[in-house]
Design a protein around this motif. Sequence first.
Motif, PDB file in Angstrom:
ATOM      1  N   VAL A 290       0.836  -1.197   0.000  1.00 45.40           N
ATOM      2  CA  VAL A 290       0.000   0.000   0.000  1.00 45.40           C
ATOM      3  C   VAL A 290       0.870   1.246   0.000  1.00 45.40           C
ATOM      4  N   LYS A 291       1.881   1.254   0.873  1.00 48.86           N
ATOM      5  CA  LYS A 291       2.753   2.421   0.942  1.00 48.86           C
ATOM      6  C   LYS A 291       3.513   2.627  -0.361  1.00 48.86           C
ATOM      7  N   SER A 292       3.905   1.530  -1.015  1.00 49.87           N
ATOM      8  CA  SER A 292       4.607   1.650  -2.294  1.00 49.87           C
ATOM      9  C   SER A 292       3.734   2.315  -3.338  1.00 49.87           C
ATOM     10  N   ASP A 293       2.449   1.939  -3.355  1.00 51.62           N
ATOM     11  CA  ASP A 293       1.537   2.571  -4.306  1.00 51.62           C
ATOM     12  C   ASP A 293       1.296   4.036  -3.951  1.00 51.62           C
ATOM     13  N   ILE A 294       1.230   4.338  -2.669  1.00 54.32           N
ATOM     14  CA  ILE A 294       1.057   5.727  -2.246  1.00 54.32           C
ATOM     15  C   ILE A 294       2.282   6.549  -2.650  1.00 54.32           C
ATOM     16  N   VAL A 295       3.456   5.966  -2.497  1.00 53.53           N
ATOM     17  CA  VAL A 295       4.683   6.651  -2.917  1.00 53.53           C
ATOM     18  C   VAL A 295       4.619   6.998  -4.398  1.00 53.53           C
ATOM     19  N   MET A 311      -6.820   4.700  -3.782  1.00 51.91           N
ATOM     20  CA  MET A 311      -6.393   3.556  -2.982  1.00 51.91           C
ATOM     21  C   MET A 311      -7.547   2.893  -2.256  1.00 51.91           C
ATOM     22  N   GLY A 312      -8.731   3.492  -2.312  1.00 49.88           N
ATOM     23  CA  GLY A 312      -9.891   2.889  -1.662  1.00 49.88           C
ATOM     24  C   GLY A 312      -9.833   2.965  -0.152  1.00 49.88           C
ATOM     25  N   MET A 313      -9.376   4.085   0.364  1.00 53.53           N
ATOM     26  CA  MET A 313      -9.280   4.253   1.816  1.00 53.53           C
ATOM     27  C   MET A 313      -9.768   5.647   2.179  1.00 53.53           C
ATOM     28  N   SER A 314      -9.948   5.870   3.473  1.00 53.32           N
ATOM     29  CA  SER A 314     -10.361   7.199   3.922  1.00 53.32           C
ATOM     30  C   SER A 314      -9.180   8.162   3.812  1.00 53.32           C
ATOM     31  N   VAL A 315      -9.485   9.452   3.777  1.00 49.75           N
ATOM     32  CA  VAL A 315      -8.431  10.459   3.710  1.00 49.75           C
ATOM     33  C   VAL A 315      -7.559  10.395   4.963  1.00 49.75           C
ATOM     34  N   ARG A 316      -8.180  10.154   6.114  1.00 56.73           N
ATOM     35  CA  ARG A 316      -7.423  10.068   7.369  1.00 56.73           C
ATOM     36  C   ARG A 316      -6.433   8.909   7.335  1.00 56.73           C
ATOM     37  N   THR A 317      -6.889   7.754   6.852  1.00 54.27           N
ATOM     38  CA  THR A 317      -5.981   6.599   6.754  1.00 54.27           C
ATOM     39  C   THR A 317      -4.855   6.885   5.776  1.00 54.27           C
ATOM     40  N   CYS A 318      -5.201   7.517   4.683  1.00 46.83           N
ATOM     41  CA  CYS A 318      -4.189   7.863   3.681  1.00 46.83           C
ATOM     42  C   CYS A 318      -3.147   8.805   4.281  1.00 46.83           C
ATOM     43  N   GLN A 319      -3.585   9.798   5.020  1.00 47.60           N
ATOM     44  CA  GLN A 319      -2.655  10.746   5.640  1.00 47.60           C
ATOM     45  C   GLN A 319      -1.771  10.063   6.674  1.00 47.60           C
ATOM     46  N   ARG A 320      -2.328   9.057   7.353  1.00 44.93           N
ATOM     47  CA  ARG A 320      -1.508   8.316   8.323  1.00 44.93           C
ATOM     48  C   ARG A 320      -0.381   7.578   7.600  1.00 44.93           C
ATOM     49  N   HIS A 321      -0.715   6.945   6.441  1.00 49.18           N
ATOM     50  CA  HIS A 321       0.335   6.261   5.668  1.00 49.18           C
ATOM     51  C   HIS A 321       1.379   7.246   5.169  1.00 49.18           C
ATOM     52  N   ILE A 322       0.926   8.408   4.726  1.00 49.73           N
ATOM     53  CA  ILE A 322       1.871   9.406   4.221  1.00 49.73           C
ATOM     54  C   ILE A 322       2.797   9.874   5.336  1.00 49.73           C
ATOM     55  N   THR A 323       2.248  10.054   6.520  1.00 49.62           N
ATOM     56  CA  THR A 323       3.070  10.451   7.665  1.00 49.62           C
ATOM     57  C   THR A 323       4.112   9.395   7.972  1.00 49.62           C
ATOM     58  N   GLU A 324       3.713   8.116   7.939  1.00 45.97           N
ATOM     59  CA  GLU A 324       4.661   7.031   8.187  1.00 45.97           C
ATOM     60  C   GLU A 324       5.769   7.013   7.140  1.00 45.97           C
ATOM     61  N   ILE A 325       5.400   7.261   5.883  1.00 45.51           N
ATOM     62  CA  ILE A 325       6.396   7.289   4.806  1.00 45.51           C
ATOM     63  C   ILE A 325       7.390   8.422   5.046  1.00 45.51           C
ATOM     64  N   MET A 326       6.886   9.603   5.414  1.00 50.16           N
ATOM     65  CA  MET A 326       7.757  10.748   5.670  1.00 50.16           C
ATOM     66  C   MET A 326       8.668  10.481   6.860  1.00 50.16           C
ATOM     67  N   ASN A 327       8.135   9.811   7.888  1.00 45.99           N
ATOM     68  CA  ASN A 327       8.960   9.493   9.060  1.00 45.99           C
ATOM     69  C   ASN A 327      10.083   8.530   8.690  1.00 45.99           C
ATOM     70  N   ARG A 328       9.756   7.542   7.860  1.00 50.34           N
ATOM     71  CA  ARG A 328      10.791   6.602   7.420  1.00 50.34           C
ATOM     72  C   ARG A 328      11.893   7.328   6.669  1.00 50.34           C
ATOM     73  N   LEU A 329      11.493   8.333   5.875  1.00 49.76           N
ATOM     74  CA  LEU A 329      12.474   9.074   5.076  1.00 49.76           C
ATOM     75  C   LEU A 329      13.195  10.136   5.889  1.00 49.76           C
ATOM     76  N   GLY A 330      12.647  10.485   7.036  1.00 47.18           N
ATOM     77  CA  GLY A 330      13.217  11.562   7.828  1.00 47.18           C
ATOM     78  C   GLY A 330      12.935  12.921   7.214  1.00 47.18           C
ATOM     79  N   ALA A 331      11.811  13.029   6.531  1.00 49.67           N
ATOM     80  CA  ALA A 331      11.438  14.276   5.864  1.00 49.67           C
ATOM     81  C   ALA A 331      10.340  14.970   6.647  1.00 49.67           C
ATOM     82  N   ARG A 332      10.481  16.283   6.802  1.00 53.54           N
ATOM     83  CA  ARG A 332       9.480  17.051   7.527  1.00 53.54           C
ATOM     84  C   ARG A 332       8.405  17.630   6.622  1.00 53.54           C
TER      85      ARG A 332
END
Length: 347
Positions: A290-295, A311-332
């Motif tokens: 899922v995160k790969s597709d969001i990327v 992606m067939g998900m709520s905006v809140r769930t999508c934003q949570r995945h995006i936050t996790e991706i940014m945290n993994r990258l160390g991007a603010r």
Amino acid sequence: MTTNPQDIDVMVPRMDIQQLAALAPLDPGAVEIYEHTTRTTSVSLGELVRLTGRPEDAVAESVRVLLRLRLLRWAEGEPTRLTAISPDSAELHVLEPAARKVAELQEALAQVRGELSALSELYHDGIVHRLRGESTEIITGPADVRGRVEHLIDRAAREILVARPGGARQEDVPWECPERIEAALARGVRLRVICQHTAQFSLPAVARVERVTALGAEVRTVGDRIEPVLVVDRNTAVIPLRDDPHGAVLVRDLSTVDFMTGTFERLWPQATPFPAKLGRGPAIAASDAVKSDIVRLLIAGEDDKAIARRMGMSVRTCQRHITEIMNRLGARTRVRAGYLLHELGHQ
């Protein structure tokens, strides 16, 4: 002379356009006779026979052609002698009437062409209307849609293909007939389903998949949004009705159904098998997919709402995945995240 000049004159009727066209190009013998005639005030048929050395009947035929074209006329006061006429004068008397006739015909043709063009549009619209009525059927209302789909599934003999977007959001698909699907599987009908990765995180979706896979169905998932479709025995399909979430269109046109089936078949090898049991390992893999597709969608410049919808998900769930991706990258920031993703080779 055995040829009577008056007989020749009688044989010179008014010509139509086809007859004029048949005279071009002029026979060399007629050109020669016209040349001899222009060199004198008048000339007789006998003199032309002597000047050309041609048979009398051949000379008479050439004279007849030139009289038709008004390039020759009988001399005034000398009914047995011929006089040459200017080609400009001949054009005025012979071609101008024909040109007017051609113009009239062209105008008539243009009018008829316009009428036929209008009728052609009517014919096309009628054919489209007829084929649309024969090959498609619009169904409105949830009860009617469900009834027609149930009937269609009950008659399935070989195969059912289902593409289902989203996770557990039933409103994404205007039909849900699990009992009929399970009955079809029980009588040996093959069922293949493509849904989205997000379905793996929906308990109702997982329960539904477990039931049908236990009966022999095959279920796979993809990341990006897919359009809902149901294809039965590769000869009938059901798709949502545009601008009506509760309606559907029943499609019987085989070319259209073949296109839908072909699209499904091209997507099937790219899809990931739905895990039978969503333990820790498969859950992590699904989350990573899922995160790969969001990327990929982030790199493409899609906003949160567009990504969530695809992606067939709520905006809140999508934003949570995006936050996790940014945290993994160390991007603010998302801009920084996009830069780092490109640097890491996510293209």
